[in-house]
Scaffold this motif. Sequence first.
Motif, PDB file in Angstrom:
ATOM      1  N   VAL A 351       0.836  -1.201   0.000  1.00 53.17           N
ATOM      2  CA  VAL A 351       0.000   0.000   0.000  1.00 53.17           C
ATOM      3  C   VAL A 351       0.871   1.251   0.000  1.00 53.17           C
ATOM      4  N   ARG A 355       1.512   4.097  -2.886  1.00 55.04           N
ATOM      5  CA  ARG A 355       1.277   5.503  -2.570  1.00 55.04           C
ATOM      6  C   ARG A 355       2.449   6.376  -2.994  1.00 55.04           C
ATOM      7  N   SER A 394      -8.571  -3.703  -5.668  1.00 57.92           N
ATOM      8  CA  SER A 394      -9.423  -2.826  -4.871  1.00 57.92           C
ATOM      9  C   SER A 394     -10.658  -3.581  -4.434  1.00 57.92           C
ATOM     10  N   TYR A 406      -5.881   4.689  -0.967  1.00 59.56           N
ATOM     11  CA  TYR A 406      -5.021   3.516  -0.990  1.00 59.56           C
ATOM     12  C   TYR A 406      -5.523   2.567   0.083  1.00 59.56           C
ATOM     13  N   GLU A 407      -5.776   1.356  -0.286  1.00 64.77           N
ATOM     14  CA  GLU A 407      -6.353   0.418   0.658  1.00 64.77           C
ATOM     15  C   GLU A 407      -5.623  -0.909   0.587  1.00 64.77           C
ATOM     16  N   ALA A 408      -5.607  -1.598   1.722  1.00 67.57           N
ATOM     17  CA  ALA A 408      -5.012  -2.926   1.781  1.00 67.57           C
ATOM     18  C   ALA A 408      -6.089  -3.938   1.445  1.00 67.57           C
TER      19      ALA A 408
END
Length: 525
Positions: A351, A355, A394, A406-408
């Motif tokens: 992540v 970024r 996503s 931004y996501e895990a």
Amino acid sequence: MDMTPSRRLLAIADDLSGAAEVAAAVCSRTTRSRVLLFGGPGAVGMATALRPRHAGEATVLDLDSRYRPAAEAAEAVRGALRMSWPDGGGQDAVAAPGPSDTLEALDTFVLKKIDSLLRGNVAAEIAALAEGGAGVVLAPALPIAGRVVRSGVVHIGGVPLHEGDAWRAEAVPPPASVAQALGGLPTAPIPLATVRSSRPTLLTALRAAATAGRVAICDAETDADLDAIVEASLADGPGMRLVGSGGLALALGRHLTTASPATGARAAPGTGSPAAAGPAAPGATGSAVPGATGSVATAVGGPAVSDSWGRGAADATRAAVLASAAGTAASSAQTGRPVLVVVGTAEPAAVEQVRRLVEDGASHHPLPLAALLADGSPVRLPALTAAVTVVSLSASPESPGPAPAYEAVALPSPRPAPSSVGGAEPVSGRRLVLGLARAVGAAVAAHDGAVDLVLTGGETARRVLDALAVAELDPVGQVHHGAVHLRTPDGRSVVTRPGSFGDPDSLRHIVRALRPHSTERKVTS
């Protein structure tokens, strides 16, 4: 051990990023290497392709077996060994080798690359490797990444493997020891005191294990420990089969460099010594792994990113050779090719890596999981008009497109999970990665011109290259440990990297190596 024209090195890996690690590790002035993708759509005539193109060449096979059923993984190892014999037939060859084949097989040094975290079909593949009475020496330590073996237990940063979360994406719990990972295979522990004793003492212990039909499990905490294991294992020639992580491959590469006479034409003035590698270029960032020592400049174009490959002059020599090879591989900036970064890993660190890449100006397109899992046409990516495009997974159901968030995303293991009674059907990691590969393949096919690739995670890398019918790769250099720059037969660049490797700037370093000055950091801190 000398890599004479009659001897060759066969390395077998269970995933593509591991195969790339090995190819870079053993490539030197005395040993060339290449990666072959076993069983892929472009892998035609694999038995013929396995024959070395040059004296002393190392052939590295990606069996793509980490998440296959154990019986299939074991048979893939047997098939690779059969095909390594001259005239050993193709993938359907099952007959026992004749006398001449047996002699040639005995003159083939075998390295089996496994995951340093012991994931995959370790037991089944080692059992196949040991068939016929071959001695097996297992040393899974990877000191450069803080992964060591103490008293037969893998430790990561001082924490035993089974007490940490390194297996969080796996469908089963981690083994409590290396021996447990081998199931019922007979084993013989080789403690650190024996590894660090005299070579005759270590060699005697390894011979005793082989004579008793036991897998020798070696403790190791440093590169020097792995060097000692390699040197003792190969003291009698190719009879012992080595099994380990990229750390053991690096030790083997150092051994080949120091033990083998140079072959071919005399080196040009200024290239025959480790100093030829030159100092790290200005701006080199140093090791991406805390505690690593020593450095070599990357062999790809653009700003050098240095990292520890191991120990001493052998590594500097290897860097010089890869730098020479890099001269024939133009950077993406020089060719005008776009770079497509595919992040298919479940590692939370990805992540932050994404970024920072977006902060540098890359176009980011997260792909919705539901769409990747759906049947029918592949997910459609926007045209690859940006210098650098990054795609990731996503959880959002929306269509792919630029995203500020931004996501895990917890990507499940590609290995099928045990079925649950009355519960929801688990998400298939393999289907997700296949959907991702189909989307990438369609985007690359739709682009007018070649596209260079950065692929994180061995499973993702293999599925994408299968979608593009790429079956052979040559090593060019290493951006940092595990991030290997390879070249396709038609000249495209491919960088592979295990999902768990790299610091927060890993993807940034890789892209800057492929496209120097292609993006500018928009925010300074």
